[in-house]
Design an enzyme around this catalytic site. Structure first.
Site, PDB file in Angstrom:
ATOM      1  N   TYR A  51       0.835  -1.206   0.000  1.00  0.00           N
ATOM      2  CA  TYR A  51       0.000   0.000   0.000  1.00  0.00           C
ATOM      3  C   TYR A  51       0.877   1.268   0.000  1.00  0.00           C
ATOM      4  CZ  TYR A  51      -3.621  -3.396   1.391  1.00  0.00           C
ATOM      5  OH  TYR A  51      -4.459  -4.493   1.460  1.00  0.00           O
ATOM      6  N   ILE A 229     -13.112  -4.743   7.078  1.00  0.00           N
ATOM      7  CA  ILE A 229     -12.171  -3.611   7.162  1.00  0.00           C
ATOM      8  C   ILE A 229     -12.436  -2.565   6.076  1.00  0.00           C
ATOM      9  CG2 ILE A 229     -10.245  -4.707   8.386  1.00  0.00           C
ATOM     10  CD1 ILE A 229      -9.163  -5.582   5.588  1.00  0.00           C
ATOM     11  N   SER A 232     -12.200   4.316   4.313  1.00  0.00           N
ATOM     12  CA  SER A 232     -12.775   5.615   3.965  1.00  0.00           C
ATOM     13  C   SER A 232     -11.808   6.707   4.377  1.00  0.00           C
ATOM     14  CB  SER A 232     -14.122   5.842   4.654  1.00  0.00           C
ATOM     15  OG  SER A 232     -14.596   7.128   4.281  1.00  0.00           O
ATOM     16  N   SER A 240     -20.269   6.790  10.046  1.00  0.00           N
ATOM     17  CA  SER A 240     -21.450   5.945   9.762  1.00  0.00           C
ATOM     18  C   SER A 240     -21.043   4.483   9.627  1.00  0.00           C
ATOM     19  CB  SER A 240     -22.217   6.453   8.542  1.00  0.00           C
ATOM     20  OG  SER A 240     -21.427   6.339   7.388  1.00  0.00           O
ATOM     21  N   ASN A 241     -19.817   4.217   9.148  1.00  0.00           N
ATOM     22  CA  ASN A 241     -19.397   2.810   9.038  1.00  0.00           C
ATOM     23  C   ASN A 241     -19.260   2.160  10.417  1.00  0.00           C
ATOM     24  OD1 ASN A 241     -19.344   3.270   6.327  1.00  0.00           O
ATOM     25  ND2 ASN A 241     -17.123   3.189   6.098  1.00  0.00           N
TER      26      ASN A 241
HETATM   27  N1  LIG Z   1      -5.768  -8.710   1.119  1.00  0.00           N
HETATM   28  C1  LIG Z   1      -6.031  -8.184  -0.062  1.00  0.00           C
HETATM   29  O1  LIG Z   1      -5.655  -8.710  -1.108  1.00  0.00           O
HETATM   30  C2  LIG Z   1      -6.820  -6.916  -0.127  1.00  0.00           C
HETATM   31  C3  LIG Z   1      -7.321  -6.458  -1.356  1.00  0.00           C
HETATM   32  C4  LIG Z   1      -8.060  -5.276  -1.367  1.00  0.00           C
HETATM   33  C5  LIG Z   1      -8.302  -4.595  -0.178  1.00  0.00           C
HETATM   34  N2  LIG Z   1      -7.772  -5.054   1.006  1.00  0.00           N
HETATM   35  C6  LIG Z   1      -8.008  -4.345   2.281  1.00  0.00           C
HETATM   36  O2  LIG Z   1      -9.405  -4.145   2.433  1.00  0.00           O
HETATM   37  C7  LIG Z   1      -9.649  -2.751   2.660  1.00  0.00           C
HETATM   38  C8  LIG Z   1     -11.022  -2.362   2.162  1.00  0.00           C
HETATM   39  O3  LIG Z   1     -11.169  -2.663   0.789  1.00  0.00           O
HETATM   40  P1  LIG Z   1     -11.191  -1.519  -0.337  1.00  0.00           P
HETATM   41  O4  LIG Z   1     -10.372  -0.391   0.147  1.00  0.00           O
HETATM   42  O5  LIG Z   1     -10.840  -2.139  -1.629  1.00  0.00           O
HETATM   43  O6  LIG Z   1     -12.713  -1.150  -0.514  1.00  0.00           O
HETATM   44  P2  LIG Z   1     -13.990  -0.819   0.401  1.00  0.00           P
HETATM   45  O7  LIG Z   1     -13.620  -0.606   1.806  1.00  0.00           O
HETATM   46  O8  LIG Z   1     -14.998  -1.863   0.075  1.00  0.00           O
HETATM   47  O9  LIG Z   1     -14.495   0.511  -0.269  1.00  0.00           O
HETATM   48  C9  LIG Z   1     -13.785   1.703  -0.199  1.00  0.00           C
HETATM   49  C10 LIG Z   1     -14.576   2.760  -1.009  1.00  0.00           C
HETATM   50  O10 LIG Z   1     -15.880   2.888  -0.443  1.00  0.00           O
HETATM   51  C11 LIG Z   1     -16.126   4.260  -0.121  1.00  0.00           C
HETATM   52  N3  LIG Z   1     -16.889   4.292   1.130  1.00  0.00           N
HETATM   53  C12 LIG Z   1     -16.465   3.959   2.371  1.00  0.00           C
HETATM   54  N4  LIG Z   1     -17.447   4.116   3.276  1.00  0.00           N
HETATM   55  C13 LIG Z   1     -18.536   4.565   2.574  1.00  0.00           C
HETATM   56  C14 LIG Z   1     -19.849   4.919   2.953  1.00  0.00           C
HETATM   57  N5  LIG Z   1     -20.252   4.839   4.223  1.00  0.00           N
HETATM   58  N6  LIG Z   1     -20.702   5.329   1.974  1.00  0.00           N
HETATM   59  C15 LIG Z   1     -20.304   5.414   0.696  1.00  0.00           C
HETATM   60  N7  LIG Z   1     -19.057   5.087   0.269  1.00  0.00           N
HETATM   61  C16 LIG Z   1     -18.174   4.671   1.209  1.00  0.00           C
HETATM   62  C17 LIG Z   1     -14.772   4.893   0.034  1.00  0.00           C
HETATM   63  O11 LIG Z   1     -14.817   6.244  -0.352  1.00  0.00           O
HETATM   64  P3  LIG Z   1     -14.571   7.467   0.706  1.00  0.00           P
HETATM   65  O12 LIG Z   1     -13.091   7.457   1.011  1.00  0.00           O
HETATM   66  O13 LIG Z   1     -15.014   8.626  -0.082  1.00  0.00           O
HETATM   67  O14 LIG Z   1     -15.405   7.189   1.905  1.00  0.00           O
HETATM   68  C18 LIG Z   1     -13.932   4.094  -0.966  1.00  0.00           C
HETATM   69  O15 LIG Z   1     -14.059   4.645  -2.273  1.00  0.00           O
HETATM   70  C19 LIG Z   1      -8.477  -2.076   1.935  1.00  0.00           C
HETATM   71  O16 LIG Z   1      -8.330  -0.729   2.308  1.00  0.00           O
HETATM   72  C20 LIG Z   1      -7.350  -2.982   2.335  1.00  0.00           C
HETATM   73  O17 LIG Z   1      -6.922  -2.682   3.648  1.00  0.00           O
HETATM   74  C21 LIG Z   1      -7.058  -6.208   1.041  1.00  0.00           C
END
Ligand SMILES: NC(=O)c1ccc[n+]([C@@H]2O[C@H](COP(=O)([O-])OP(=O)(O)OC[C@H]3O[C@@H](n4cnc5c(N)ncnc54)[C@H](OP(=O)(O)O)[C@@H]3O)[C@@H](O)[C@H]2O)c1
Length: 276
Positions: A51, A229, A232, A240-241
């Protein structure tokens, strides 16, 4: 705020069920996001070498109002750092970058089956745990055959398998595989790139409970029993999360959400993903 539930890992340590991921958050933004999340009540911070923001994640941890012992900090060994010696170095480097003397959880980020190094990488994680540099060790994106090989060859079962789970990719078989082996499941990309926010069953549950589609989806994760996890950068979304502990989805709503599965991944397939 109601306390965030904790899941007990197979090594006895406790993992908060709800945390924050810091993928794709830039260095300038990460410290403020981490310290705000902790101020709001988050204790689990999910990072990784790849990251690129481990140092700023550490800065956020130091700026936060909670002492380090009150937090649960994860990092991951990247594909290019697989192998016994390389994984040891990677863990040491992550500790130095984040500025900690132990990590709560280290995961092998991807199995990379073509590299065929995940067993020796796993042995390095076991040694790092035994040396006190890491409390719990686990994997990410491991399929049943990868899990079973680790367990057969080392007799150490991962504490966690962090995998993609969202309404359009529910990964039910792999969740059941983890459960059967005593491995806690943790969901990445839990909001599924917002692709299900407009699904009528999610809209209806949000309307009934006076919440948002994102809150309904995160609540669905909690009720399935795994850790989640969401990422945001916005204080309103972080707030809100977290505000998903005081409402409940009915059995009918849970069953309706289950029908949204389309086996449609947001991320790569662990069988083929080998990126450096
Ligand atoms: N192990 C792996 O291979 C792997 C792969 C991918 C991800 N991950 C981990 O998983 C975590 C989460 O996955 P992710 O980052 O891909 O996606 P996510 O958490 O599913 O989604 C993040 C997106 O959702 C938006 N969001 C968050 N809360 C919201 C809400 N209450 N209402 C509307 N939109 C909202 C965020 O925008 P805003 O910033 O505008 O809120 C952001 O654009 C990552 O950060 C990472 O730590 C691990």
């Amino acid at each position: 705020m109601t306390d965030i539930p904790q899941l007990t890992l197979n090594d006895g340590f406790k993992l908060p069920q709800l945390g924050i991921g810091v993928w794709q958050i830039d260095d300038a933004t990460t410290p403020g996001v981490v310290s705000t999340a902790v101020e709001l009540g988050i204790r689990l911070i999910d990072g990784a070498f790849i990251y690129g923001n481990e140092a700023s994640m550490g800065e956020g941890i130091r700026q936060s109002p909670i002492p380090r012992e009150g937090l649960f900090v994860t990092s991951k060994v990247w594909n290019a750092n697989q192998g016994h010696a390389a994984a040891h170095n990677a863990i040491e480097d992550s500790l130095n970058r984040i500025g900690l003397d132990y990590l709560d959880l280290v995961l092998i980020h991807w199995p990379c089956p073509k590299r065929d190094q995940y067993v020796e990488t796993w042995r390095a994680l076991i040694e790092a745990r035994d040396a006190g540099k890491v409390r719990s060790i686990g994997v990410s994106n491991f399929n049943p055959d990868h899990l079973d090989r680790l367990i057969a060859e080392t007799a150490v079962t991962p504490a966690v398998n962090q995998i993609e789970i969202n309404p359009r990719f529910q990964n039910a078989d792999l969740r059941a595989t983890n459960d059967a082996r005593g491995i806690v499941t943790q969901a990445w990309t839990p909001l599924g790139n917002s692709k299900s926010f407009d699904a009528p069953v999610i809209r209806a549950a949000a309307k009934r409970t006076g919440t948002s589609p994102a809150q309904v989806i995160l609540r669905w994760h909690l009720q399935l029993g795994h850790s989640v996890i969401p990422r945001s950068t916005k204080r309103t979304h972080l707030t809100s999360n977290l505000d998903i502990l005081n409402f409940h989805l009915s059995d009918t709503e849970m069953a309706a959400l289950a029908t949204l599965n389309a086996d449609n991944r947001c991320g790569p397939d662990p069988i083929t993903f080998e990126a450096d």
